[in-house]
Write an enzyme that holds these catalytic residues in place. Structure first.
Site, PDB file in Angstrom:
ATOM      1  N   ASN A 199      14.025   5.514   4.011  1.00 19.29           N
ATOM      2  CA  ASN A 199      13.118   6.418   4.723  1.00 19.29           C
ATOM      3  C   ASN A 199      12.896   5.971   6.169  1.00 19.29           C
ATOM      4  OD1 ASN A 199      11.626   4.326   3.223  1.00 19.29           O
ATOM      5  ND2 ASN A 199       9.794   5.202   4.153  1.00 19.29           N
ATOM      6  N   HIS A 200      13.036   4.670   6.453  1.00 19.27           N
ATOM      7  CA  HIS A 200      12.832   4.235   7.840  1.00 19.27           C
ATOM      8  C   HIS A 200      13.996   4.637   8.746  1.00 19.27           C
ATOM      9  CE1 HIS A 200       9.011   1.921   7.767  1.00 19.27           C
ATOM     10  NE2 HIS A 200       9.228   2.035   6.465  1.00 19.27           N
TER      11      HIS A 200
ATOM     12  N   HIS B 241      14.233  -4.627   6.482  1.00 14.81           N
ATOM     13  CA  HIS B 241      13.191  -4.398   7.494  1.00 14.81           C
ATOM     14  C   HIS B 241      13.260  -5.366   8.682  1.00 14.81           C
ATOM     15  CE1 HIS B 241      11.012  -1.058   5.841  1.00 14.81           C
ATOM     16  NE2 HIS B 241      10.708  -1.661   4.727  1.00 14.81           N
TER      17      HIS B 241
ATOM     18  N   HIS C  29      12.327  -0.044  -1.779  1.00 16.22           N
ATOM     19  CA  HIS C  29      11.213   0.748  -1.242  1.00 16.22           C
ATOM     20  C   HIS C  29       9.830   0.207  -1.604  1.00 16.22           C
ATOM     21  CE1 HIS C  29       9.296   4.202   0.553  1.00 16.22           C
ATOM     22  NE2 HIS C  29       8.802   4.644  -0.584  1.00 16.22           N
TER      23      HIS C  29
ATOM     24  N   ASP D  33      14.937  -4.145   0.451  1.00 15.52           N
ATOM     25  CA  ASP D  33      14.665  -3.778   1.843  1.00 15.52           C
ATOM     26  C   ASP D  33      14.764  -5.003   2.762  1.00 15.52           C
ATOM     27  OD1 ASP D  33      13.890  -1.717   0.154  1.00 15.52           O
ATOM     28  OD2 ASP D  33      12.111  -1.203   1.313  1.00 15.52           O
TER      29      ASP D  33
ATOM     30  N   ASP E 283      16.347   0.873   4.362  1.00 16.85           N
ATOM     31  CA  ASP E 283      15.262   0.263   5.140  1.00 16.85           C
ATOM     32  C   ASP E 283      15.743  -1.052   5.762  1.00 16.85           C
ATOM     33  OD1 ASP E 283      13.663   2.404   4.745  1.00 16.85           O
ATOM     34  OD2 ASP E 283      12.058   1.348   3.691  1.00 16.85           O
TER      35      ASP E 283
HETATM   36 MN   LIG Z   1      11.166   2.464   2.146  1.00 16.29          MN
END
Ligand SMILES: [Mn+2]
Length: 231
Positions: A75-76, A22, A189, A20, A49
């Protein structure tokens, strides 16, 4: 949406997967320099993500335009898509989990992001000399890759999609069952202190977004390169 994207073997350079991101694209760039990533022949595969939490979520669109950068939808990204599509969403929770930059963007900008995020595949399958390697964000809900790919093609039921992008079941249950039909499945994740391998499932998020420790998995060698940056 192209839900499953198949990618041909890299005949020239190396392929790496990364956990990820982010919104920490500066750190990612430094980490890539640290491992000697060569944009002329190497490729980078993200487990999703890309956005939320870090300071540079907007950069995701720039990275997605790069010919050597591939990503599945995390999911983001799915939260951003859900918001714009008017699906039910706990907006306070989304904000608390790093979605403020998106919630506070103009409707025009949100539409621009979601156009890209909604077109990301849910799974990638990359050919290597030693066999196919799969990537998705969180967990494979089937013990057979083919079975999951078949579901993706017809359109995953919401529960299957939720598992794929949100589940931590294999990690929590220490499930060593391999995913048949793949040499390795690579997921993110859930940040951990080191890369964890359960069966043939590689959990590669070592929290580069959290503490500057990025792990890169060479898809052909299944060999981990680490970069630890000052966070
Ligand atoms: Mn995630």
């Amino acid at each position: 949406m192209g839900r499953l994207q198949r990618v041909a073997r890299n005949e020239r350079g190396r392929d790496f997967a990364v956990g990820d991101i982010h919104g920490h694209f500066r750190r990612l760039e430094q980490a890539l320099i640290a491992i000697g990533f060569d944009v002329r022949q190497d490729r980078l595969f993200s487990v999703g993500d890309l956005v939320d939490r870090g300071p540079e979520s907007e950069e995701a669109l720039v990275w997605l335009q790069r010919p050597w950068f591939y990503a599945v939808q995390g999911n983001h990204e799915a939260l951003a898509v859900a918001l714009v599509q008017g699906q039910w969403l706990d907006v306070d929770l989304y904000r608390a989990n790093g979605g403020a930059w998106f919630l506070d963007s103009s409707a025009e900008d949100q539409a621009r992001y979601v156009e890209q995020f909604s077109s990301l595949p849910l799974a990638l399958e990359v050919d290597t000399l030693a066999g196919p390697v799969g990537l998705l964000h969180a967990d494979c809900p089937c013990s057979s890759w083919q079975e999951w790919c078949d579901q993706l093609v017809v359109g995953p039921v919401k529960t299957a999609l939720d598992v794929s992008q949100w589940s931590r079941r294999r990690l929590l249950q220490n499930d060593l069952t391999p995913v048949a039909g793949l040499r390795a499945l690579i997921v993110g994740h859930t940040p951990g202190q080191s890369v964890r391998v359960l069966g043939n499932v590689w959990h590669i998020d070592t929290g580069g977004w959290l503490n500057g420790h990025f792990s890169f998995l060479d898809l052909a060698e299944l060999d981990v390169r680490s970069a630890r940056l000052e966070s």
